[in-house]
Motif scaffolding. Sequence first.
Motif, short mmCIF file in Angstrom:
data_model
loop_
_atom_site.label_atom_id
_atom_site.label_comp_id
_atom_site.label_asym_id
_atom_site.label_seq_id
_atom_site.Cartn_x
_atom_site.Cartn_y
_atom_site.Cartn_z
N LYS A 190 0.83 -1.21 0.00
CA LYS A 190 0.00 0.00 0.00
C LYS A 190 0.86 1.26 0.00
O LYS A 190 1.73 1.44 0.86
CB LYS A 190 -0.92 0.00 1.22
N GLN A 191 0.61 2.13 -0.96
CA GLN A 191 1.26 3.44 -0.99
C GLN A 191 0.34 4.40 -0.24
O GLN A 191 -0.58 4.97 -0.81
CB GLN A 191 1.49 3.91 -2.43
N THR A 192 0.57 4.55 1.04
CA THR A 192 -0.27 5.42 1.85
C THR A 192 -0.12 6.87 1.41
O THR A 192 0.85 7.25 0.75
CB THR A 192 0.13 5.31 3.33
N THR A 193 -1.07 7.69 1.81
CA THR A 193 -0.97 9.13 1.52
C THR A 193 0.31 9.69 2.11
O THR A 193 0.97 10.55 1.51
CB THR A 193 -2.21 9.86 2.07
N TYR A 194 0.70 9.22 3.29
CA TYR A 194 1.95 9.65 3.93
C TYR A 194 3.14 9.39 3.01
O TYR A 194 4.04 10.23 2.89
CB TYR A 194 2.12 8.91 5.26
N ARG A 195 3.18 8.21 2.37
CA ARG A 195 4.28 7.88 1.47
C ARG A 195 4.30 8.81 0.27
O ARG A 195 5.36 9.19 -0.22
CB ARG A 195 4.17 6.43 1.00
N HIS A 196 3.14 9.17 -0.25
CA HIS A 196 3.10 10.12 -1.37
C HIS A 196 3.63 11.48 -0.93
O HIS A 196 4.39 12.13 -1.66
CB HIS A 196 1.67 10.27 -1.89
N GLN A 197 3.22 11.93 0.26
CA GLN A 197 3.65 13.23 0.76
C GLN A 197 5.16 13.28 1.01
O GLN A 197 5.78 14.35 0.90
CB GLN A 197 2.93 13.56 2.07
N ASN A 198 5.72 12.15 1.39
CA ASN A 198 7.15 12.07 1.74
C ASN A 198 7.87 11.13 0.77
O ASN A 198 8.65 10.27 1.18
CB ASN A 198 7.32 11.57 3.17
N ASN A 199 7.63 11.35 -0.51
CA ASN A 199 8.10 10.42 -1.52
C ASN A 199 9.63 10.37 -1.56
O ASN A 199 10.28 11.32 -1.98
CB ASN A 199 7.55 10.83 -2.88
N ALA A 200 10.18 9.25 -1.12
CA ALA A 200 11.64 9.11 -1.04
C ALA A 200 12.29 9.12 -2.41
O ALA A 200 13.42 9.60 -2.58
CB ALA A 200 12.00 7.82 -0.29
N LEU A 201 11.59 8.60 -3.41
CA LEU A 201 12.13 8.57 -4.76
C LEU A 201 12.22 9.99 -5.33
O LEU A 201 13.23 10.36 -5.94
CB LEU A 201 11.26 7.68 -5.64
N VAL A 202 11.19 10.79 -5.12
CA VAL A 202 11.22 12.19 -5.55
C VAL A 202 12.35 12.93 -4.88
O VAL A 202 13.12 13.67 -5.52
CB VAL A 202 9.87 12.88 -5.25
#
Length: 417
Positions: free
Chosen positions: A244-256
């Motif tokens: 699951k790509q949580t909203t938190y992961r999108h906000q703190n996108n390590a790849l970006v």
Amino acid sequence: MNGLKLELEIVEIKDIAFDSTTAVRDHILYIDKEELINYLDDPRLQNMEVDLARPGESVRIIPVKDVIEPRIKDDGTGGSFPGFLGGYEGVGDGKTIVLRGCSVITTGKIVGFQEGIIDMSGPAARHCEFSELNNVVVKADPADGIEPSEHEAAIREAGLKAAHFLAKAGIGAGFDSVETYQLPEVSAELPRVAIMYMTIAQGLLHDNYVYGIDAKMLHPTLLHPNELLDGVLVNGTCVVAADKQTTYRHQNNALVRELYARHGVDLNFAGVIVVPVRPELKEKKRCCNGAVNLARTIRADGVIIPEEGGGNPEADLMMTCRACEKHGIKTVLIIALEDPLTDTTPEADAVIDVGNDDEVLTLPPVKKVLGYEEQVQLLSGAPENCIGDDGTIQVPLYVITGLHGSLIGSHVRGEVY
């Protein structure tokens, strides 16, 4: 794409507590519990509760639906998630207040069987980055007669509203640091690299939202990476918890953030292409070709493609890889190789494995459960008899929320032997 400048004003949260007012003082987030519950009132939900879960506590949160970092625009509008609780002007630009070190977690009676667990201590905690946060847990059950899709929408919106409510406490509290994201012009000799951001859009509780729009309704879309960091992508999918790509992961996108760090050093960060992952072959072809055309339009020399979910999305992954390579665009795939791939292609010769999740853990009893522990038996991959007579639970790693996914930032890794 170098015109946007996003400044994240980081307010470090080191503890959370209930109080008569909601405010940040001395790095502690104080929460007026009654006011928050009233703010979240929704006729689609019942049995609303708000509780706290801190790192190291004997607390289990189950079934987890989403994890969200409290953020709010510091531009007078007070927007948080464009398309849900905020407008569109200034997204990816200007100042955004971030309460770092805490999150909102939503739970409640099952929406879909592909939910997950977060333990705040014990063997599961070391596999989950969210176990290290000070978590405000919102539990709400569906009102009588509410369909699962309505329940999912209601609890998703409740999580966003709770994050917005808490983030307001950061206004005027003073920030500890600033993270600045901007893409200046760099040498034309550097390779142009983009992220092709595969985004589940399959219906039946498998959806995500871009600027508040169901991704099923979208053609592949080019975003500035700042837009992604500023909350335009909201999780609404119930894929297997580990993926699951949580909203938190999108906000703190390590790849970006990694590509930002290398922009102007050894690459030119060319943008983010959101690629809806649809179940129908016709739609897969549409989205694949649309994504490749966008990559060619921005003159990408290479793309990184993180997969979301597993199974039929691998057809999209390989189709896109094959088409990119055909047009001279080098590809790197990021995938969790926990099961045999449902599709492959010879062009997929640069693949990052983010780790296996088949290992079985024995989870000890905890002092406090937020949600419904018995629903562990309904989670994808968990056997019906996983709860022992002594209260221990035996489950595979893939019931742990956000165990790996493909955005990089997990606590597991794949190794070649």
